[in-house]
Design a protein around this motif. Structure first.
Motif, mmCIF file in Angstrom:
data_model
loop_
_atom_site.group_PDB
_atom_site.id
_atom_site.type_symbol
_atom_site.label_atom_id
_atom_site.label_comp_id
_atom_site.label_asym_id
_atom_site.label_seq_id
_atom_site.Cartn_x
_atom_site.Cartn_y
_atom_site.Cartn_z
ATOM 1 N N MET A 59 9.406 48.516 -28.034
ATOM 2 C CA MET A 59 8.686 47.307 -27.645
ATOM 3 C C MET A 59 7.428 47.149 -28.500
ATOM 4 S SD MET A 59 9.828 45.424 -25.070
ATOM 5 C CE MET A 59 11.026 45.485 -23.731
ATOM 6 N N ARG A 60 7.092 45.909 -28.839
ATOM 7 C CA ARG A 60 5.883 45.669 -29.604
ATOM 8 C C ARG A 60 4.662 46.018 -28.740
ATOM 9 N NH1 ARG A 60 6.376 39.990 -32.725
ATOM 10 N NH2 ARG A 60 4.752 40.967 -34.000
ATOM 11 N N PRO A 61 3.592 46.477 -29.366
ATOM 12 C CA PRO A 61 2.430 46.953 -28.600
ATOM 13 C C PRO A 61 1.861 45.933 -27.628
ATOM 14 C CG PRO A 61 2.261 47.632 -30.891
ATOM 15 C CD PRO A 61 3.438 46.712 -30.814
ATOM 16 N N PHE A 62 1.822 44.639 -28.013
ATOM 17 C CA PHE A 62 1.229 43.663 -27.100
ATOM 18 C C PHE A 62 2.080 43.478 -25.848
ATOM 19 C CE2 PHE A 62 3.953 40.780 -29.537
ATOM 20 C CZ PHE A 62 4.408 39.891 -28.573
ATOM 21 N N ILE A 63 3.389 43.702 -25.953
ATOM 22 C CA ILE A 63 4.245 43.647 -24.766
ATOM 23 C C ILE A 63 3.940 44.828 -23.849
ATOM 24 C CG2 ILE A 63 6.617 43.766 -23.921
ATOM 25 C CD1 ILE A 63 5.965 41.099 -25.129
ATOM 26 N N LEU A 64 3.758 46.004 -24.426
ATOM 27 C CA LEU A 64 3.405 47.173 -23.627
ATOM 28 C C LEU A 64 2.077 46.962 -22.904
ATOM 29 C CD1 LEU A 64 4.400 50.091 -26.053
ATOM 30 C CD2 LEU A 64 5.688 49.207 -24.095
ATOM 31 N N MET A 65 1.128 46.280 -23.572
ATOM 32 C CA MET A 65 -0.158 46.009 -22.936
ATOM 33 C C MET A 65 0.024 45.153 -21.692
ATOM 34 S SD MET A 65 -2.925 47.405 -24.147
ATOM 35 C CE MET A 65 -4.237 46.293 -23.622
ATOM 36 N N THR A 66 0.900 44.150 -21.749
ATOM 37 C CA THR A 66 1.086 43.282 -20.587
ATOM 38 C C THR A 66 1.641 44.061 -19.398
ATOM 39 O OG1 THR A 66 3.379 42.596 -21.124
ATOM 40 C CG2 THR A 66 1.590 41.331 -22.128
ATOM 41 N N LEU A 67 2.392 45.119 -19.684
ATOM 42 C CA LEU A 67 3.013 45.884 -18.609
ATOM 43 C C LEU A 67 2.012 46.757 -17.859
ATOM 44 C CD1 LEU A 67 6.332 46.957 -20.391
ATOM 45 C CD2 LEU A 67 5.975 45.056 -18.806
ATOM 46 N N ILE A 68 0.883 47.083 -18.491
ATOM 47 C CA ILE A 68 -0.093 47.914 -17.786
ATOM 48 C C ILE A 68 -1.209 47.082 -17.157
ATOM 49 C CG2 ILE A 68 0.349 49.876 -19.318
ATOM 50 C CD1 ILE A 68 -2.399 49.363 -20.595
ATOM 51 N N TYR A 69 -1.230 45.766 -17.407
ATOM 52 C CA TYR A 69 -2.298 44.941 -16.853
ATOM 53 C C TYR A 69 -2.392 44.967 -15.333
ATOM 54 C CZ TYR A 69 -3.726 42.917 -21.292
ATOM 55 O OH TYR A 69 -4.217 42.735 -22.548
ATOM 56 N N PRO A 70 -1.267 44.920 -14.587
ATOM 57 C CA PRO A 70 -1.400 44.961 -13.121
ATOM 58 C C PRO A 70 -2.186 46.176 -12.643
ATOM 59 C CG PRO A 70 0.803 44.277 -13.722
ATOM 60 C CD PRO A 70 0.141 44.705 -14.996
ATOM 61 N N ASN A 71 -1.959 47.330 -13.300
ATOM 62 C CA ASN A 71 -2.687 48.533 -12.923
ATOM 63 C C ASN A 71 -4.128 48.477 -13.425
ATOM 64 O OD1 ASN A 71 -3.447 51.643 -13.431
ATOM 65 N ND2 ASN A 71 -1.931 51.488 -11.785
ATOM 66 N N LEU A 72 -4.341 47.809 -14.543
ATOM 67 C CA LEU A 72 -5.683 47.701 -15.107
ATOM 68 C C LEU A 72 -6.565 46.798 -14.261
ATOM 69 C CD1 LEU A 72 -7.570 48.297 -17.548
ATOM 70 C CD2 LEU A 72 -6.667 46.218 -18.597
ATOM 71 N N LEU A 73 -6.010 45.701 -13.766
ATOM 72 C CA LEU A 73 -6.811 44.720 -13.042
ATOM 73 C C LEU A 73 -6.981 45.062 -11.562
ATOM 74 C CD1 LEU A 73 -5.374 41.442 -14.603
ATOM 75 C CD2 LEU A 73 -7.245 42.876 -15.397
ATOM 76 N N GLU B 91 -5.177 54.141 -26.571
ATOM 77 C CA GLU B 91 -6.546 54.386 -26.114
ATOM 78 C C GLU B 91 -6.847 53.673 -24.796
ATOM 79 O OE1 GLU B 91 -8.941 53.343 -29.447
ATOM 80 O OE2 GLU B 91 -8.458 55.183 -30.555
ATOM 81 N N TYR B 92 -6.324 52.461 -24.619
ATOM 82 C CA TYR B 92 -6.540 51.765 -23.355
ATOM 83 C C TYR B 92 -5.711 52.379 -22.229
ATOM 84 C CZ TYR B 92 -9.432 48.049 -25.239
ATOM 85 O OH TYR B 92 -10.469 47.362 -25.794
ATOM 86 N N ALA B 93 -4.453 52.689 -22.532
ATOM 87 C CA ALA B 93 -3.589 53.254 -21.495
ATOM 88 C C ALA B 93 -4.037 54.648 -21.082
ATOM 89 C CB ALA B 93 -2.143 53.300 -21.992
ATOM 90 N N GLU B 94 -4.598 55.399 -22.024
ATOM 91 C CA GLU B 94 -5.019 56.757 -21.743
ATOM 92 C C GLU B 94 -6.268 56.795 -20.861
ATOM 93 O OE1 GLU B 94 -7.211 60.470 -22.350
ATOM 94 O OE2 GLU B 94 -7.809 58.540 -23.200
ATOM 95 N N ASN B 95 -7.007 55.689 -20.853
ATOM 96 C CA ASN B 95 -8.231 55.640 -20.046
ATOM 97 C C ASN B 95 -8.306 54.298 -19.327
ATOM 98 O OD1 ASN B 95 -10.781 55.845 -18.903
ATOM 99 N ND2 ASN B 95 -11.721 56.704 -20.744
ATOM 100 N N LEU B 96 -7.462 54.140 -18.303
ATOM 101 C CA LEU B 96 -7.414 52.878 -17.567
ATOM 102 C C LEU B 96 -8.713 52.604 -16.813
ATOM 103 C CD1 LEU B 96 -3.778 52.931 -16.128
ATOM 104 C CD2 LEU B 96 -4.640 51.590 -18.043
ATOM 105 N N ASP B 97 -9.391 53.654 -16.376
ATOM 106 C CA ASP B 97 -10.648 53.453 -15.651
ATOM 107 C C ASP B 97 -11.692 52.781 -16.538
ATOM 108 O OD1 ASP B 97 -9.644 54.581 -13.337
ATOM 109 O OD2 ASP B 97 -10.298 56.607 -13.864
ATOM 110 N N ARG B 98 -11.774 53.210 -17.786
ATOM 111 C CA ARG B 98 -12.705 52.576 -18.710
ATOM 112 C C ARG B 98 -12.302 51.116 -18.936
ATOM 113 N NH1 ARG B 98 -12.528 54.366 -24.826
ATOM 114 N NH2 ARG B 98 -10.647 53.083 -24.630
ATOM 115 N N GLY B 99 -10.993 50.878 -19.044
ATOM 116 C CA GLY B 99 -10.514 49.517 -19.232
ATOM 117 C C GLY B 99 -10.898 48.616 -18.078
ATOM 118 N N ARG B 100 -10.821 49.143 -16.851
ATOM 119 C CA ARG B 100 -11.216 48.351 -15.678
ATOM 120 C C ARG B 100 -12.694 47.979 -15.743
ATOM 121 N NH1 ARG B 100 -8.318 52.555 -12.991
ATOM 122 N NH2 ARG B 100 -6.203 51.896 -12.470
#
Length: 293
Positions: free
Chosen positions: A126-140, A189-198
């Motif tokens: 999967m392209r990276p931007f698609i993977l990013m969309t999949l972790i957004y529910p957990n990020l937000l 880097e974002y997925a590895e540190n979801l708390d920072r992303g939040r």
């Protein structure tokens, strides 16, 4: 289906240096000697927690009396979902494991399984931007709303045209100019540190609600992931939009809604439109979104 800028949320959508240190505002009237009627420019945040979503009566009213709603991409286009689906995989079969070490992949795969239920083994190409969309529910961690989708509801109720300043292929092609290793590294880097992303996302939302364009742009322009690509992600697109915006405004009232980061800066839409002789007047009597109910 999320578009490219939904996928990047604000991390790419809010670049460039501030035009005026004190300039604020996300809702503007466009007028000028060559315009028979005024048009409007509204800066959005593509994804926001439902409790933070604010659409003022003034914004809704101006949209209702417009002749067309113009977004970055025509999200009402039936071909949009098909175009997205056709671009979800890396064209040459590249895998995330080609760009992360075995240990990095193992750590992030296990973490995502535990935190999101997403197994990277099933999504390696999967392209990276698609993977990013999949972790957004957990990020937000909240129910979300999209300004574009809410504006489209109003436009459809008024049976007005919904148009786009560029095609979805135009947006997705931008990724072809950013090395895959940098995109996967950013995802890691974002997925590895979801708390920072939040925390980063919360700060971005608060700054948007304050309509502090200068601070918002400064925050994101300092992002190490995308600052080297400001020209292709933002500046060139803004310049490309001016001609179609001018053509659309001839004899019509148009409501433009684009990511708020496209407004400010030397190459932002506010400055570019002013250079073309238009007058940009801030709407809302100076009130911030955080003050509107």
């Amino acid at each position: 289906m999320l578009t490219y800028l939904h996928a990047l949320l604000l991390f790419c959508g809010l670049f460039s240096m501030p035009l005026q240190a004190q300039e604020k505002g996300v809702f503007w009237k466009i007028s000028g000697p060559e315009l028979e009627k005024p048009s409007y420019l509204f800066g959005t945040i593509h994804l926001i927690c439902e409790q933070d979503f604010k659409l003022s009566e003034e914004v809704a009213e101006k949209l209702k009396y417009a002749d067309a709603l113009v977004l970055e991409v025509d999200m009402d286009d039936p071909a949009l979902a098909l175009s997205m689906l056709s671009r979800m995989q890396n064209e040459d079969g590249e895998s995330i494991t080609d760009y992360l070490s075995e240990e990095e992949y193992k750590v992030i795969r296990q973490m995502l399984i535990e935190r999101t239920g997403m197994d990277l083994d099933m999504l390696k190409t999967m392209r990276p931007f698609i993977l990013m969309t999949l972790i957004y529910p957990n990020l937000l961690e909240c129910e979300t709303k999209s300004y574009e989708h809410e504006l489209m509801k109003v436009a459809k109720a008024e049976e007005m045209d919904i148009l786009g300043l560029e095609s979805i292929d135009d947006q997705l092609s931008i990724f072809d100019r950013i090395p895959l290793d940098e995109q996967y590294r950013s995802f890691y880097e974002y997925a590895e540190n979801l708390d920072r992303g939040r925390q980063e996302f919360r700060k971005l939302i608060n700054t948007y609600l304050e309509e502090d364009i200068a601070l918002l742009v400064k925050m994101v322009s300092e992002s190490p992931e995308y600052r080297a690509y400001q020209d292709i992600l933002l500046d060139k697109r803004n310049h490309n939009w001016i001609a179609p915006m001018q053509e659309l405004m001839k004899g019509s009232t148009v409501f433009f809604a684009v990511g708020a980061g496209h407004l400010g800066g030397e190459n932002g839409l506010l400055n570019l439109l002013r250079k073309e002789g238009y007058t940009l007047t801030r709407m809302g009597n100076g009130k911030k979104l955080s003050e509107k109910r």
